[in-house]
Design a protein around this motif. Structure first.
Motif, PDB file in Angstrom:
ATOM      1  N   PHE A   1       0.802  -1.216   0.000  1.00  0.00           N
ATOM      2  CA  PHE A   1       0.000   0.000   0.000  1.00  0.00           C
ATOM      3  C   PHE A   1       0.840   1.274   0.000  1.00  0.00           C
ATOM      4  O   PHE A   1       0.316   2.348  -0.312  1.00  0.00           O
ATOM      5  N   CYS A   2       2.119   1.176   0.335  1.00  0.00           N
ATOM      6  CA  CYS A   2       3.002   2.337   0.154  1.00  0.00           C
ATOM      7  C   CYS A   2       2.987   2.766  -1.307  1.00  0.00           C
ATOM      8  O   CYS A   2       3.011   3.953  -1.628  1.00  0.00           O
ATOM      9  N   TRP A   3       2.967   1.796  -2.184  1.00  0.00           N
ATOM     10  CA  TRP A   3       2.950   2.045  -3.628  1.00  0.00           C
ATOM     11  C   TRP A   3       1.520   2.179  -4.159  1.00  0.00           C
ATOM     12  O   TRP A   3       1.206   3.103  -4.904  1.00  0.00           O
ATOM     13  N   TRP A   4       0.639   1.249  -3.780  1.00  0.00           N
ATOM     14  CA  TRP A   4      -0.721   1.190  -4.327  1.00  0.00           C
ATOM     15  C   TRP A   4      -1.506   2.470  -4.054  1.00  0.00           C
ATOM     16  O   TRP A   4      -2.301   2.911  -4.883  1.00  0.00           O
TER      17      TRP A   4
ATOM     18  N   GLY B   1      -3.291  -2.096   7.258  1.00  0.00           N
ATOM     19  CA  GLY B   1      -2.140  -2.079   6.353  1.00  0.00           C
ATOM     20  C   GLY B   1      -2.279  -0.996   5.296  1.00  0.00           C
ATOM     21  O   GLY B   1      -1.296  -0.335   4.941  1.00  0.00           O
ATOM     22  N   ASN B   2      -3.484  -0.795   4.813  1.00  0.00           N
ATOM     23  CA  ASN B   2      -3.740   0.250   3.833  1.00  0.00           C
ATOM     24  C   ASN B   2      -3.439   1.620   4.437  1.00  0.00           C
ATOM     25  O   ASN B   2      -2.772   2.451   3.811  1.00  0.00           O
ATOM     26  N   ALA B   3      -3.893   1.866   5.644  1.00  0.00           N
ATOM     27  CA  ALA B   3      -3.664   3.162   6.296  1.00  0.00           C
ATOM     28  C   ALA B   3      -2.181   3.400   6.562  1.00  0.00           C
ATOM     29  O   ALA B   3      -1.644   4.468   6.242  1.00  0.00           O
ATOM     30  N   VAL B   4      -1.517   2.414   7.128  1.00  0.00           N
ATOM     31  CA  VAL B   4      -0.092   2.556   7.439  1.00  0.00           C
ATOM     32  C   VAL B   4       0.717   2.728   6.156  1.00  0.00           C
ATOM     33  O   VAL B   4       1.595   3.598   6.066  1.00  0.00           O
TER      34      VAL B   4
ATOM     35  N   GLY C   1       4.175   5.637   2.487  1.00  0.00           N
ATOM     36  CA  GLY C   1       4.403   6.016   1.094  1.00  0.00           C
ATOM     37  C   GLY C   1       4.355   7.524   0.898  1.00  0.00           C
ATOM     38  O   GLY C   1       5.177   8.097   0.175  1.00  0.00           O
ATOM     39  N   GLY C   2       3.413   8.175   1.566  1.00  0.00           N
ATOM     40  CA  GLY C   2       3.326   9.638   1.487  1.00  0.00           C
ATOM     41  C   GLY C   2       4.552  10.312   2.080  1.00  0.00           C
ATOM     42  O   GLY C   2       5.043  11.313   1.537  1.00  0.00           O
ATOM     43  N   ALA C   3       5.052   9.759   3.178  1.00  0.00           N
ATOM     44  CA  ALA C   3       6.271  10.308   3.784  1.00  0.00           C
ATOM     45  C   ALA C   3       7.464  10.148   2.842  1.00  0.00           C
ATOM     46  O   ALA C   3       8.304  11.048   2.731  1.00  0.00           O
ATOM     47  N   ALA C   4       7.528   9.002   2.152  1.00  0.00           N
ATOM     48  CA  ALA C   4       8.615   8.782   1.187  1.00  0.00           C
ATOM     49  C   ALA C   4       8.520   9.779   0.037  1.00  0.00           C
ATOM     50  O   ALA C   4       9.540  10.296  -0.429  1.00  0.00           O
ATOM     51  N   LEU C   5       7.312  10.053  -0.420  1.00  0.00           N
ATOM     52  CA  LEU C   5       7.131  11.035  -1.494  1.00  0.00           C
ATOM     53  C   LEU C   5       7.539  12.438  -1.038  1.00  0.00           C
ATOM     54  O   LEU C   5       8.215  13.169  -1.763  1.00  0.00           O
TER      55      LEU C   5
ATOM     56  N   LEU D   1      10.465   1.729  -2.821  1.00  0.00           N
ATOM     57  CA  LEU D   1      11.574   1.578  -1.879  1.00  0.00           C
ATOM     58  C   LEU D   1      11.079   1.650  -0.436  1.00  0.00           C
ATOM     59  O   LEU D   1      11.589   0.941   0.430  1.00  0.00           O
ATOM     60  N   ALA D   2      10.098   2.486  -0.174  1.00  0.00           N
ATOM     61  CA  ALA D   2       9.540   2.587   1.182  1.00  0.00           C
ATOM     62  C   ALA D   2       8.788   1.316   1.565  1.00  0.00           C
ATOM     63  O   ALA D   2       8.820   0.890   2.729  1.00  0.00           O
ATOM     64  N   GLY D   3       8.125   0.692   0.596  1.00  0.00           N
ATOM     65  CA  GLY D   3       7.324  -0.490   0.894  1.00  0.00           C
ATOM     66  C   GLY D   3       8.094  -1.794   0.960  1.00  0.00           C
ATOM     67  O   GLY D   3       7.714  -2.720   1.683  1.00  0.00           O
TER      68      GLY D   3
END
Length: 186
Positions: A6-9, A127-130, A135-139, A151-153
């Motif tokens: 979900f970091c990517w999705w 898992g979707n929320a986390v 993923g948003g933090a990585a962006l 890479l974050a996921g």
């Protein structure tokens, strides 16, 4: 482990457009491709769970996701690679569904099967929320470079692989569905 996916999705639409070069009008069609991967992943995961250990099957699912997420980071995006990764990671996400549900129901044996089954959906949503937060933090940290969602996921999915393989080696002694069958009184 699904948090890694979900970091990517969570950011798939802008990833497809900015990394893959797809137009916004093509994104729904690519979601159909992802859905096809999910259907095939669910079928394959269910069949393998019947033949093998559910923990090991779930570990394999997360290993496929880890590889896919690393490819999101390392492979330059174009139409072909982003379409293939959309299919592959969708496949991995639902390949995990059957073994995950079986493991949760087994954990609730003795009267807690229904709550354990519900916990699968709770874990999926958590898992979707986390994943979207990570993923948003990585962006944010990488000036909106959508490769970094993979890479974050990947480490999160890799941690799931390690945990599931450890669980499978320690606790799963019966490999086939027929060996796991037992009489249940309701």
């Amino acid at each position: 482990g699904n948090s890694g996916i979900f970091c990517w999705w969570s950011y798939i639409s802008p990833w497809l457009q900015k990394v893959g070069g797809w137009s916004s009008s093509m994104v729904p069609l690519l979601m159909v491709l992802a859905g096809f991967g999910m259907v095939l992943g669910g079928i394959a995961g269910g069949r393998l769970t019947d033949l093998w250990k559910p923990g090991a099957t779930a570990g394999l699912s997360q290993a496929i996701a880890t590889v896919g997420l690393l490819l999101v980071f390392f492979v330059p995006g174009n139409h072909v690679t982003t379409a293939l990764l959309t299919f592959l990671i969708g496949f991995a996400l639902f390949f995990n569904s059957s073994p995950q549900q079986l493991l949760m129901v087994q954990a609730g044996e003795g009267g807690g099967e229904l709550i354990a089954g519900a916990a699968v959906q709770i874990a999926f949503n958590f898992g979707n929320a986390v994943g979207s937060i990570v993923g948003g933090a990585a962006l944010t940290a990488n000036t909106m470079n959508y490769h970094y969602t993979g890479l974050a996921g990947a480490p999160i999915a890799l941690i799931a692989v390690i945990m599931l393989v450890t669980y499978s080696r320690r606790y799963e002694t019966h490999t086939g569905a027929t060996e796991r069958m037992r009489e249940v009184h309701v």
